[in-house]
Scaffold this motif. Sequence first.
Motif, PDB file in Angstrom:
ATOM      1  N   ALA A  15     -73.007 -48.064 -43.368  1.00  0.00           N
ATOM      2  CA  ALA A  15     -72.750 -47.740 -41.958  1.00  0.00           C
ATOM      3  C   ALA A  15     -72.199 -48.948 -41.224  1.00  0.00           C
ATOM      4  N   ARG A  38     -78.539 -48.982 -46.222  1.00  0.00           N
ATOM      5  CA  ARG A  38     -79.782 -49.569 -46.718  1.00  0.00           C
ATOM      6  C   ARG A  38     -80.578 -50.286 -45.629  1.00  0.00           C
ATOM      7  N   ARG A  49     -78.445 -57.560 -38.211  1.00  0.00           N
ATOM      8  CA  ARG A  49     -79.147 -56.903 -39.325  1.00  0.00           C
ATOM      9  C   ARG A  49     -78.647 -57.551 -40.616  1.00  0.00           C
ATOM     10  N   VAL A  52     -75.133 -57.103 -42.709  1.00  0.00           N
ATOM     11  CA  VAL A  52     -73.839 -57.565 -42.203  1.00  0.00           C
ATOM     12  C   VAL A  52     -73.984 -59.036 -41.790  1.00  0.00           C
ATOM     13  N   VAL A  58     -68.372 -64.792 -34.352  1.00  0.00           N
ATOM     14  CA  VAL A  58     -67.679 -63.957 -33.372  1.00  0.00           C
ATOM     15  C   VAL A  58     -66.536 -63.241 -34.094  1.00  0.00           C
ATOM     16  N   LEU A  60     -62.848 -61.079 -33.909  1.00  0.00           N
ATOM     17  CA  LEU A  60     -61.657 -60.744 -33.132  1.00  0.00           C
ATOM     18  C   LEU A  60     -61.062 -59.458 -33.705  1.00  0.00           C
ATOM     19  N   ARG A 116     -69.752 -59.000 -33.526  1.00  0.00           N
ATOM     20  CA  ARG A 116     -69.653 -57.920 -34.513  1.00  0.00           C
ATOM     21  C   ARG A 116     -70.730 -56.877 -34.223  1.00  0.00           C
ATOM     22  N   THR A 139     -82.101 -46.646 -46.810  1.00  0.00           N
ATOM     23  CA  THR A 139     -81.856 -45.945 -48.079  1.00  0.00           C
ATOM     24  C   THR A 139     -80.717 -46.641 -48.813  1.00  0.00           C
ATOM     25  N   GLU A 140     -80.986 -46.982 -50.063  1.00  0.00           N
ATOM     26  CA  GLU A 140     -80.021 -47.767 -50.813  1.00  0.00           C
ATOM     27  C   GLU A 140     -79.335 -46.903 -51.871  1.00  0.00           C
ATOM     28  N   SER A 181     -69.427 -49.876 -48.788  1.00  0.00           N
ATOM     29  CA  SER A 181     -70.634 -50.698 -48.816  1.00  0.00           C
ATOM     30  C   SER A 181     -70.346 -52.182 -48.643  1.00  0.00           C
ATOM     31  N   GLY A 202     -62.477 -50.187 -46.945  1.00  0.00           N
ATOM     32  CA  GLY A 202     -63.084 -51.304 -46.216  1.00  0.00           C
ATOM     33  C   GLY A 202     -63.235 -52.495 -47.147  1.00  0.00           C
ATOM     34  N   PRO A 210     -61.494 -64.500 -44.132  1.00  0.00           N
ATOM     35  CA  PRO A 210     -61.798 -64.038 -42.767  1.00  0.00           C
ATOM     36  C   PRO A 210     -61.080 -64.807 -41.673  1.00  0.00           C
ATOM     37  N   HIS A 214     -58.671 -59.932 -40.103  1.00  0.00           N
ATOM     38  CA  HIS A 214     -58.014 -58.645 -40.323  1.00  0.00           C
ATOM     39  C   HIS A 214     -58.941 -57.524 -40.788  1.00  0.00           C
ATOM     40  N   GLY A 215     -60.180 -57.863 -41.186  1.00  0.00           N
ATOM     41  CA  GLY A 215     -61.030 -56.878 -41.853  1.00  0.00           C
ATOM     42  C   GLY A 215     -61.250 -55.598 -41.062  1.00  0.00           C
ATOM     43  N   THR A 217     -59.469 -54.417 -38.531  1.00  0.00           N
ATOM     44  CA  THR A 217     -58.208 -53.683 -38.304  1.00  0.00           C
ATOM     45  C   THR A 217     -57.811 -52.927 -39.565  1.00  0.00           C
ATOM     46  N   ALA A 219     -59.908 -51.798 -41.784  1.00  0.00           N
ATOM     47  CA  ALA A 219     -60.838 -50.651 -41.865  1.00  0.00           C
ATOM     48  C   ALA A 219     -60.342 -49.509 -40.976  1.00  0.00           C
TER      49      ALA A 219
HETATM   50  C1  LIG Z   1     -67.295 -64.915 -41.869  1.00  0.00           C
HETATM   51  C2  LIG Z   1     -66.542 -63.647 -41.589  1.00  0.00           C
HETATM   52  C3  LIG Z   1     -65.846 -63.522 -40.387  1.00  0.00           C
HETATM   53  C4  LIG Z   1     -65.111 -62.378 -40.130  1.00  0.00           C
HETATM   54  N1  LIG Z   1     -64.394 -62.285 -38.979  1.00  0.00           N
HETATM   55  C5  LIG Z   1     -63.645 -61.196 -38.744  1.00  0.00           C
HETATM   56  C6  LIG Z   1     -62.884 -61.072 -37.556  1.00  0.00           C
HETATM   57  O1  LIG Z   1     -62.840 -61.948 -36.701  1.00  0.00           O
HETATM   58  N2  LIG Z   1     -62.150 -59.935 -37.386  1.00  0.00           N
HETATM   59  C7  LIG Z   1     -62.153 -58.922 -38.307  1.00  0.00           C
HETATM   60  O2  LIG Z   1     -61.463 -57.916 -38.101  1.00  0.00           O
HETATM   61  N3  LIG Z   1     -62.883 -59.002 -39.423  1.00  0.00           N
HETATM   62  C8  LIG Z   1     -63.628 -60.101 -39.673  1.00  0.00           C
HETATM   63  N4  LIG Z   1     -64.369 -60.169 -40.811  1.00  0.00           N
HETATM   64  C9  LIG Z   1     -64.382 -59.015 -41.730  1.00  0.00           C
HETATM   65  C10 LIG Z   1     -65.219 -57.875 -41.143  1.00  0.00           C
HETATM   66  O3  LIG Z   1     -66.550 -58.279 -40.889  1.00  0.00           O
HETATM   67  C11 LIG Z   1     -65.229 -56.666 -42.109  1.00  0.00           C
HETATM   68  O4  LIG Z   1     -63.982 -56.515 -42.711  1.00  0.00           O
HETATM   69  C12 LIG Z   1     -65.537 -55.390 -41.348  1.00  0.00           C
HETATM   70  O5  LIG Z   1     -66.805 -55.522 -40.798  1.00  0.00           O
HETATM   71  C13 LIG Z   1     -65.473 -54.110 -42.174  1.00  0.00           C
HETATM   72  O6  LIG Z   1     -66.460 -54.166 -43.090  1.00  0.00           O
HETATM   73  P1  LIG Z   1     -67.041 -52.900 -43.880  1.00  0.00           P
HETATM   74  O7  LIG Z   1     -67.493 -51.828 -42.975  1.00  0.00           O
HETATM   75  O8  LIG Z   1     -66.112 -52.575 -44.972  1.00  0.00           O
HETATM   76  O9  LIG Z   1     -68.322 -53.620 -44.520  1.00  0.00           O
HETATM   77  P2  LIG Z   1     -69.613 -54.183 -43.789  1.00  0.00           P
HETATM   78  O10 LIG Z   1     -69.426 -54.371 -42.352  1.00  0.00           O
HETATM   79  O11 LIG Z   1     -70.046 -55.359 -44.599  1.00  0.00           O
HETATM   80  O12 LIG Z   1     -70.633 -52.992 -43.962  1.00  0.00           O
HETATM   81  C14 LIG Z   1     -71.134 -52.615 -45.222  1.00  0.00           C
HETATM   82  C15 LIG Z   1     -72.398 -51.807 -44.989  1.00  0.00           C
HETATM   83  O13 LIG Z   1     -72.829 -51.248 -46.242  1.00  0.00           O
HETATM   84  C16 LIG Z   1     -74.235 -51.395 -46.352  1.00  0.00           C
HETATM   85  N5  LIG Z   1     -74.558 -51.382 -47.771  1.00  0.00           N
HETATM   86  C17 LIG Z   1     -74.211 -52.293 -48.710  1.00  0.00           C
HETATM   87  N6  LIG Z   1     -74.653 -51.914 -49.925  1.00  0.00           N
HETATM   88  C18 LIG Z   1     -75.305 -50.734 -49.751  1.00  0.00           C
HETATM   89  C19 LIG Z   1     -75.982 -49.847 -50.636  1.00  0.00           C
HETATM   90  N7  LIG Z   1     -76.079 -50.103 -51.947  1.00  0.00           N
HETATM   91  N8  LIG Z   1     -76.535 -48.729 -50.129  1.00  0.00           N
HETATM   92  C20 LIG Z   1     -76.443 -48.449 -48.792  1.00  0.00           C
HETATM   93  N9  LIG Z   1     -75.814 -49.260 -47.917  1.00  0.00           N
HETATM   94  C21 LIG Z   1     -75.238 -50.387 -48.390  1.00  0.00           C
HETATM   95  C22 LIG Z   1     -74.523 -52.734 -45.665  1.00  0.00           C
HETATM   96  O14 LIG Z   1     -75.873 -52.848 -45.269  1.00  0.00           O
HETATM   97  C23 LIG Z   1     -73.553 -52.649 -44.468  1.00  0.00           C
HETATM   98  O15 LIG Z   1     -74.139 -51.980 -43.378  1.00  0.00           O
HETATM   99  C24 LIG Z   1     -65.099 -61.318 -41.093  1.00  0.00           C
HETATM  100  C25 LIG Z   1     -65.803 -61.435 -42.278  1.00  0.00           C
HETATM  101  C26 LIG Z   1     -66.500 -62.588 -42.539  1.00  0.00           C
HETATM  102  C27 LIG Z   1     -67.224 -62.708 -43.852  1.00  0.00           C
END
Ligand SMILES: Cc1cc2nc3c(=O)[nH]c(=O)nc-3n(C[C@H](O)[C@H](O)[C@H](O)COP(=O)(O)OP(=O)(O)OC[C@H]3O[C@@H](n4cnc5c(N)ncnc54)[C@H](O)[C@@H]3O)c2cc1C
Length: 351
Positions: A15, A38, A49, A52, A58, A60, A116, A139-140, A181, A202, A210, A214-215, A217, A219
């Motif tokens: 999520a 999870r 949490r 994440v 911070v 952007l 974030r 829940t994992e 995930s 994602g 990072p 871009h992460g 955007t 997504a």
């Molecule tokens: C240091 C750093 C700085 C960053 N700065 C930026 C920025 O400025 N701008 C930007 O756009 N992006 C940035 N990013 C990237 C950005 O945080 C991610 O790309 C974005 O949050 C999208 O992530 P996501 O949803 O794919 O994964 P996440 O946000 O990591 O979410 C994954 C979720 O999956 C859950 N999960 C994992 N494994 C399981 C499992 N087995 N079962 C159930 N749940 C699970 C986790 O608990 C979490 O809630 C940065 C990243 C880092 C590391």
Amino acid sequence: MIRSSADGHAVVVGAGLAGLLSAQVLARRFARVTLVERDRLPQSGPAFRPGVPQSRHVHLLWSRGLDLIESQLPGITDDLLAGGARLLRAPTDLHWPSPVDWFGPMPGTTLLAGSRELIEWTVRQQVLREKRIEPRTGTEAIGLLAAPGDAGVRGIGVRPRGTPNDDRAEQLTADFVLDASGRTWRHYERLRRWPDGFVVLGDASCRFNPVYGHGMTVAALAAHSLAQETEGRDHHGIRRAARRIQRRTAASASTALGIALGGDLRSPDTEGPQPGRFATVLQRYMPHLLAGANKDPVLSHALFDVLSLNATPSTLFAPSTVIRVLGKWRLPTAPATEPYPPNGHSARAQP
Ligand SMILES: Cc1cc2nc3c(=O)[nH]c(=O)nc-3n(C[C@H](O)[C@H](O)[C@H](O)COP(=O)(O)OP(=O)(O)OC[C@H]3O[C@@H](n4cnc5c(N)ncnc54)[C@H](O)[C@@H]3O)c2cc1C
């Protein structure tokens, strides 16, 4: 053959931002979407949490990502600003490095700066208003379930977080499973054949340095592609189209990936295969473009259009842009003195 209800069931793992935006898209096509997370999610407002950890930084959000999220969740920009996020002009409102100096007040694009936690919280409030989405927190996900007869994925195994073994594991069957995930060390690209009923997006699909921000955007772009590819298909069709959806959503990361790789390959310490001829030309061209963009408003605009993922890097090679870059070719592309000498002291501090 998988039996499913008439309208189907989708499972989204994670999520985070990618999982939330994807769940909202899938809720348009499936009767039920289970969002497996999870962590226990904060209930009273934006908060840290453990799932994440990057939220300590911070974040952007580039204009392209914000525009896409706004079109998916109307009103989200106002909600974010009310929550304390700020809209900034890039490069004007930031210290933005160019090869020689900081960028001056040049035209560029807009960025949303916020924590974030705030961004995710605000998106989650809107997404979970959709009654078809059922969150299962604490829940994992512990693995994928294979459909009989090599017919793809038919769900996931889950267990309550913190249970040391699989005693309390259960099976969550689904017509479609989406893995969002986040950063894991899983190499789906090594699969010989893409399974039906399964998509990954994602950070779970592709993650970037990072520093380029871009992460989120990417997504949002992937969720947008998911919406386009699932439009007009029922849950059977979506299941069968998994490979195509995967290709399309993965392609939404290509510009960001190219920018990150191009930047990293300019460093002599970067490991990996040597760049091809085009990348070598690009490496010579980019410092001149960056130096020119700090002087020429048209180049600055073109550069920030690409950085914000509003335009593809190929636009930087449009004849009119190349002519402008060539006109600035004599501008210095490196500082006159080494800003960070190896001994760690500033150049001026040397005896
Ligand atoms: C240091 C750093 C700085 C960053 N700065 C930026 C920025 O400025 N701008 C930007 O756009 N992006 C940035 N990013 C990237 C950005 O945080 C991610 O790309 C974005 O949050 C999208 O992530 P996501 O949803 O794919 O994964 P996440 O946000 O990591 O979410 C994954 C979720 O999956 C859950 N999960 C994992 N494994 C399981 C499992 N087995 N079962 C159930 N749940 C699970 C986790 O608990 C979490 O809630 C940065 C990243 C880092 C590391």
